[in-house]
Design an enzyme around this catalytic site. Structure first.
Site, mmCIF file in Angstrom:
data_model
loop_
_atom_site.group_PDB
_atom_site.id
_atom_site.type_symbol
_atom_site.label_atom_id
_atom_site.label_comp_id
_atom_site.label_asym_id
_atom_site.label_seq_id
_atom_site.Cartn_x
_atom_site.Cartn_y
_atom_site.Cartn_z
ATOM 1 N N GLN A 250 43.831 52.941 58.325
ATOM 2 C CA GLN A 250 44.899 52.084 58.485
ATOM 3 C C GLN A 250 45.827 52.473 59.722
ATOM 4 O O GLN A 250 46.887 51.476 60.120
ATOM 5 C CB GLN A 250 45.756 52.041 57.172
ATOM 6 C CG GLN A 250 44.862 51.568 56.168
ATOM 7 C CD GLN A 250 45.574 51.291 54.820
ATOM 8 O OE1 GLN A 250 45.655 52.329 54.007
ATOM 9 N NE2 GLN A 250 46.288 50.326 54.511
ATOM 10 N N ARG B 270 51.464 62.676 52.677
ATOM 11 C CA ARG B 270 49.824 62.392 52.259
ATOM 12 C C ARG B 270 49.119 61.644 53.410
ATOM 13 O O ARG B 270 49.487 60.442 53.700
ATOM 14 C CB ARG B 270 50.173 61.663 50.946
ATOM 15 C CG ARG B 270 48.740 61.189 50.350
ATOM 16 C CD ARG B 270 48.831 60.524 48.994
ATOM 17 N NE ARG B 270 47.504 60.092 48.324
ATOM 18 C CZ ARG B 270 47.285 58.792 48.388
ATOM 19 N NH1 ARG B 270 47.905 57.786 48.957
ATOM 20 N NH2 ARG B 270 45.984 58.505 47.949
ATOM 21 N N HIS C 141 39.720 57.709 51.658
ATOM 22 C CA HIS C 141 40.430 56.671 51.456
ATOM 23 C C HIS C 141 39.577 55.564 52.068
ATOM 24 O O HIS C 141 39.971 54.694 53.125
ATOM 25 C CB HIS C 141 41.989 56.883 52.220
ATOM 26 C CG HIS C 141 42.730 56.003 51.752
ATOM 27 N ND1 HIS C 141 43.874 56.323 51.044
ATOM 28 C CD2 HIS C 141 42.821 54.623 51.558
ATOM 29 C CE1 HIS C 141 44.978 55.200 50.628
ATOM 30 N NE2 HIS C 141 44.229 54.209 51.048
ATOM 31 N N ASN D 227 40.800 58.428 46.782
ATOM 32 C CA ASN D 227 42.011 57.437 46.632
ATOM 33 C C ASN D 227 41.372 56.153 45.979
ATOM 34 O O ASN D 227 40.389 55.434 46.551
ATOM 35 C CB ASN D 227 42.726 56.976 48.020
ATOM 36 C CG ASN D 227 43.646 55.911 47.777
ATOM 37 O OD1 ASN D 227 44.699 56.211 47.230
ATOM 38 N ND2 ASN D 227 43.243 54.601 48.110
ATOM 39 N N GLU D 228 41.778 55.650 44.649
ATOM 40 C CA GLU D 228 41.548 54.221 44.168
ATOM 41 C C GLU D 228 40.138 54.288 44.314
ATOM 42 O O GLU D 228 39.759 53.128 44.741
ATOM 43 C CB GLU D 228 42.300 53.412 44.816
ATOM 44 C CG GLU D 228 43.762 53.471 44.867
ATOM 45 C CD GLU D 228 44.588 52.293 45.337
ATOM 46 O OE1 GLU D 228 44.091 51.341 45.692
ATOM 47 O OE2 GLU D 228 45.770 52.089 45.190
ATOM 48 N N ASN E 235 48.617 55.533 41.633
ATOM 49 C CA ASN E 235 49.412 54.566 42.974
ATOM 50 C C ASN E 235 49.608 53.317 41.954
ATOM 51 O O ASN E 235 48.722 52.698 41.132
ATOM 52 C CB ASN E 235 48.319 54.014 43.867
ATOM 53 C CG ASN E 235 47.982 54.937 44.836
ATOM 54 O OD1 ASN E 235 48.426 56.175 44.730
ATOM 55 N ND2 ASN E 235 46.999 55.009 45.722
ATOM 56 N N TYR F 180 51.765 49.495 41.999
ATOM 57 C CA TYR F 180 52.481 48.411 42.857
ATOM 58 C C TYR F 180 52.960 47.319 42.024
ATOM 59 O O TYR F 180 54.050 46.800 42.102
ATOM 60 C CB TYR F 180 51.434 47.671 44.054
ATOM 61 C CG TYR F 180 51.300 48.659 44.857
ATOM 62 C CD1 TYR F 180 52.167 48.844 46.027
ATOM 63 C CD2 TYR F 180 50.053 49.551 44.760
ATOM 64 C CE1 TYR F 180 52.051 49.811 47.034
ATOM 65 C CE2 TYR F 180 49.962 50.339 45.909
ATOM 66 C CZ TYR F 180 50.792 50.681 47.173
ATOM 67 O OH TYR F 180 50.476 51.545 47.894
ATOM 68 N N GLU G 146 51.381 56.430 45.489
ATOM 69 C CA GLU G 146 51.712 55.363 46.444
ATOM 70 C C GLU G 146 52.642 54.547 45.554
ATOM 71 O O GLU G 146 52.297 54.213 44.387
ATOM 72 C CB GLU G 146 50.520 54.637 46.750
ATOM 73 C CG GLU G 146 49.693 55.229 47.753
ATOM 74 C CD GLU G 146 48.389 54.295 48.236
ATOM 75 O OE1 GLU G 146 48.434 53.021 47.906
ATOM 76 O OE2 GLU G 146 47.509 54.768 48.872
ATOM 77 N N TRP H 261 54.661 54.351 49.953
ATOM 78 C CA TRP H 261 53.688 53.589 50.797
ATOM 79 C C TRP H 261 54.364 52.526 51.473
ATOM 80 O O TRP H 261 54.885 51.764 50.566
ATOM 81 C CB TRP H 261 52.554 53.216 49.853
ATOM 82 C CG TRP H 261 51.540 52.448 50.943
ATOM 83 C CD1 TRP H 261 51.497 51.197 51.430
ATOM 84 C CD2 TRP H 261 50.442 53.111 51.658
ATOM 85 N NE1 TRP H 261 50.406 50.893 52.200
ATOM 86 C CE2 TRP H 261 49.933 52.161 52.124
ATOM 87 C CE3 TRP H 261 49.859 54.440 51.408
ATOM 88 C CZ2 TRP H 261 48.718 52.417 53.230
ATOM 89 C CZ3 TRP H 261 48.769 54.680 52.234
ATOM 90 C CH2 TRP H 261 48.269 53.725 53.009
ATOM 91 N N GLU I 134 46.614 46.333 56.901
ATOM 92 C CA GLU I 134 46.611 46.337 55.493
ATOM 93 C C GLU I 134 45.120 45.695 55.062
ATOM 94 O O GLU I 134 44.934 44.484 54.642
ATOM 95 C CB GLU I 134 47.542 45.515 54.847
ATOM 96 C CG GLU I 134 47.866 45.213 53.346
ATOM 97 C CD GLU I 134 47.410 46.458 52.320
ATOM 98 O OE1 GLU I 134 47.853 47.566 52.977
ATOM 99 O OE2 GLU I 134 46.647 46.175 51.523
ATOM 100 N N TRP I 135 43.959 46.251 55.385
ATOM 101 C CA TRP I 135 42.630 45.953 54.780
ATOM 102 C C TRP I 135 42.472 44.514 54.984
ATOM 103 O O TRP I 135 42.441 44.203 56.217
ATOM 104 C CB TRP I 135 42.623 46.437 53.183
ATOM 105 C CG TRP I 135 43.060 47.889 53.061
ATOM 106 C CD1 TRP I 135 44.037 48.465 52.296
ATOM 107 C CD2 TRP I 135 42.347 49.280 53.612
ATOM 108 N NE1 TRP I 135 44.112 49.821 52.465
ATOM 109 C CE2 TRP I 135 43.022 50.108 53.149
ATOM 110 C CE3 TRP I 135 41.179 49.354 54.371
ATOM 111 C CZ2 TRP I 135 42.648 51.726 53.474
ATOM 112 C CZ3 TRP I 135 40.857 50.581 54.734
ATOM 113 C CH2 TRP I 135 41.623 51.788 54.217
HETATM 114 C C1 FCB Z 1 46.583 50.685 47.973
HETATM 115 C C2 FCB Z 1 45.926 51.479 48.807
HETATM 116 C C3 FCB Z 1 46.729 51.447 50.358
HETATM 117 C C4 FCB Z 1 47.446 50.392 50.667
HETATM 118 C C5 FCB Z 1 48.155 49.918 49.421
HETATM 119 C C6 FCB Z 1 49.036 48.598 49.621
HETATM 120 O O1 FCB Z 1 45.605 49.942 47.220
HETATM 121 O O2 FCB Z 1 45.376 52.652 48.547
HETATM 122 O O3 FCB Z 1 45.602 51.991 51.270
HETATM 123 O O4 FCB Z 1 46.672 49.339 51.306
HETATM 124 O O5 FCB Z 1 47.333 49.508 48.263
#
Ligand code: FCB
Length: 467
Positions: free
Chosen positions: A30, A87, A131, A175-176, A305, A307, A371, A418, A425-426
Site C-alpha cells: 500500500q 507496524r 499483508h 494480517n487478516e 483490526n 473498523y 488497526e 490505520w 486502498e486495495w
Molecule cells: C484492512 C487492511 C488494511 C487497510 C484497512 C482499511 O482490512 O488490513 O490494509 O486496507 O483495511
C-alpha cells in the site's frame, strides 16, 4: 524536523495505562512502490491490479506513497508525532522473489535499514510477515488453497527471523487471513480474484497452518523476549433481531468470519457448526492429522483490526460471496448511523463488544488494536491545511471505547492507528484516504492532517482530554 508542540494544559480525562503502546500502521504494497526495484518480482496484487476492472481507476502499487525511497522522511514524521511503535509489513516478493530458495540481499537490507532507523528514532518496530502480497509464483503453483504454500511461508519466516531478529522484537505472522482467504478466493474482490467457496475454505485452513508453522519457527529462531502474534479482523456481528433465524444468521457469520480462525489458533479445533454449515462445499479432508495442533502455537498477544460492525438477518447474500456455506442463509443489513467515505458505519460500540468478548473467551491473552481508523475525502485547502474533523471524531470515539473496555477488564496493550499515510486502498486504489498524513500522489508531498496533530496530543497526554 522537530517534535510537534504538544504542550497542553488539558489533562487526560480518559488516561491509558502506563506503558500503553501508541502506534501507526501501514502495509508494504500500500505504501512502498518501487515495485520492480532491487530484485522484487510481482506479487498477486501486482497481477491483480493490472487486470482490467479489478482496481478502481486501474490504479496499481507501482509507486504508491514511494515509501521505499522516502523512508527517512516518513520515520521523521512519526518521530514528530511521538508514536512509540510502528507496524509495517514485509513484502515477501522483495526478500524471496519466487517464494522459494535464497533471499535477496537488497530486499533484506531495506527492512534492516527501516528497523535500524526506527530504533534510532526511539520507535519500536512491529513487523508483519504477510499483508496479502503473495509472490505470484506461489499463486501460480496453487496459492493458499494449496498446502505447500504453508510450508513456503514457514521458510520465509525463518529467513526474516534470521535477518531481523536482532532488531525486531514484535512479530505478526499474518494480517487478516479472513480477507486473504475469503476476499481473495471466495468473492474475488481482492487478489488473486478467484471465486470458489472450496478454495476459500482451503485457503483459510492453510493460512491457519502457515501461521502455526511460522509461529514455531519464529519462536525457535528469535530471542526469548521476542513477541509473536497474529492479527485478525474479527467481525463484530449482531443479529438484527432476537428471532431464532436472525440469531442463527449471526452464528453462521461468527463461525465463518471469526471462529474459523479463533478455534484452530487458540483451541486446536475446528468449529463443529462451521463443519456442518459447509458440508455441501467440503468434508474438510484437506485438514491433515496434526494440522490443528500446529495451528495452535502459543501466542504472546492477539492483534485485532476493527473498523465497523455488521448487522445480519436471515436471508441470502449475493453471489459470489465471501461467506462460504452461509451465503444462502444470511442477509447483511445496513447498520444505522453516520458513515465513512468507505460507506462503513461509524460504531465504536462494536469495538468495545469485541474486546469484552475476547476478555471472556481468551483469558490471559493480551490484546492489541493493530488497526483502526477511517477514510474521508480529505484535501489540502489553499492555506495548505487538511481539516479532518470527522476522522478526529471517529478516532476519539474508538479510543474512548478501548478505554471503556480497559475499565471493564480487557487486557488491551496498545493501539495502532490505520494509517500513517494515505495509500493504495486495495480494490479502491487511491480513491480512499485513510492517512493521518495527507499524500499528494502527484508530488509525493506529505502534509499532516489535523488528526495527526490531535493524535500527537493524545500520545503526549497519555489519553483523551474529553470523555
Ligand atoms: C484492512 C487492511 C488494511 C487497510 C484497512 C482499511 O482490512 O488490513 O490494509 O486496507 O483495511
Amino acid at each position: 524536523m522537530t517534535a510537534l508542540d504538544t504542550r497542553t494544559d488539558t489533562p487526560a480525562v480518559l488516561r491509558f495505562p502506563e506503558g500503553f503502546r501508541w502506534g501507526t500502521a501501514t502495509a508494504a504494497y500500500q505504501i512502498e512502490g518501487a515495485a520492480a526495484e532491487d530484485g522484487r518480482t510481482p506479487s498477486i496484487w501486482d497481477t491483480f491490479s493490472r487486470t482490467p476492472g479489478k482496481v478502481r481507476n486501474g490504479d496499481t502499487g507501482d509507486i504508491a506513497a514511494d515509501h521505499y525511497h522516502r523512508v527517512d522522511e516518513d520515520i521523521a514524521l512519526m518521530r514528530r508525532l511521538g508514536v512509540t511503535d510502528y507496524r509495517f509489513s514485509i513484502a515477501w516478493p522483495r526478500v524471496q522473489p519466487t517464494g522459494r530458495g535464497p533471499a535477496v540481499r537488497k530486499g533484506l537490507d531495506f527492512y534492516r535499514r527501516l528497523a535500524d532507523s526506527l530504533l534510532d528514532a526511539g520507535i519500536r518496530p512491529v513487523a508483519t510477515l504477510y499483508h496479502w502480497d503473495l509472490p505470484q509464483e506461489l499463486e501460480d503453483a496453487g496459492g493458499w488453497p494449496h498446502r505447500e504454500t504453508a510450508y513456503r511461508f514457514a521458510e520465509y519466516a525463518d529467513i526474516m527471523a534470521d535477518a531481523l531478529g536482532d532488531r525486531v522484537a514484535t512479530w505478526t505472522t499474518l494480517n487478516e487471513p479472513w480477507c486473504a482467504a475469503f476476499l481473495g478466493y471466495g468473492n474475488g474482490v481482492h487478489a488473486p480474484g478467484r471465486t470458489s467457496d472450496l478454495a476459500a475454505l482451503r485457503a483459510a485452513h492453510h493460512l491457519n497452518l502457515a501461521h502455526g508453522l511460522a509461529a514455531r519457527v519464529l519462536r525457535g529462531a528469535l530471542p526469548g523476549s521476542a513477541e509473536v502474534s497474529l492479527t485478525l479482523n474479527l467481525h463484530a456481528v449482531r443479529a438484527r433481531s432476537q428471532a431464532p433465524e436472525d440469531v442463527d444468521a449471526a452464528r453462521r457469520i461468527d463461525a465463518v468470519g471469526n471462529r474459523i480462525f479463533l478455534d484452530p489458533v487458540f483451541h486446536g479445533r475446528l468449529p463443529e457448526d462451521l463443519v456442518r454449515d459447509t458440508a455441501a462445499v467440503t468434508d474438510w479432508s484437506f485438514v491433515q492429522d496434526g494440522d490443528l495442533a500446529a495451528a495452535a502455537a502459543p501466542l504472546d498477544s492477539l492483534g485485532i483490526n476493527y473498523y465497523s460492525p455488521a448487522v445480519v438477518a436471515a436471508g441470502s447474500s449475493e453471489s459470489p460471496s465471501p461467506w462460504a456455506g452461509a451465503e444462502r442463509h444470511v442477509r447483511f443489513e445496513p447498520a444505522p448511523g453516520p458513515r465513512t467515505a468507505m460507506d462503513w458505519p461509524v460504531d465504536a460500540d462494536g469495538l468495545h463488544e469485541l474486546l469484552v468478548r475476547l476478555r471472556d473467551e481468551l483469558p490471559g491473552v493480551p490484546l492489541v488494536i493493530t488497526e483502526n481508523g477511517a477514510a474521508y475525502d480529505d484535501y489540502a485547502d489553499p492555506s495548505g491545511q487538511v481539516k479532518d474533523p470527522e476522522r478526529v471524531a471517529y478516532l476519539h470515539a474508538h479510543l474512548a471505547a478501548v478505554h471503556r473496555a480497559l475499565a471493564d477488564g480487557a487486557d488491551v496493550r496498545g493501539y495502532f492507528l490505520w494509517s500513517l499515510l494515505d495509500n493504495f486502498e486495495w480494490a479502491y486504489g487511491y480513491s480512499k484516504r485513510f492517512g493521518i498524513v495527507h499524500v499528494d500522489f502527484a508530488t509525493q508531498r506529505r502534509t499532516l492532517k489535523d488528526s495527526a496533530r490531535w493524535y500527537a496530543e493524545v500520545i503526549a497526554r497519555g489519553g483523551l482530554a474529553e470523555s
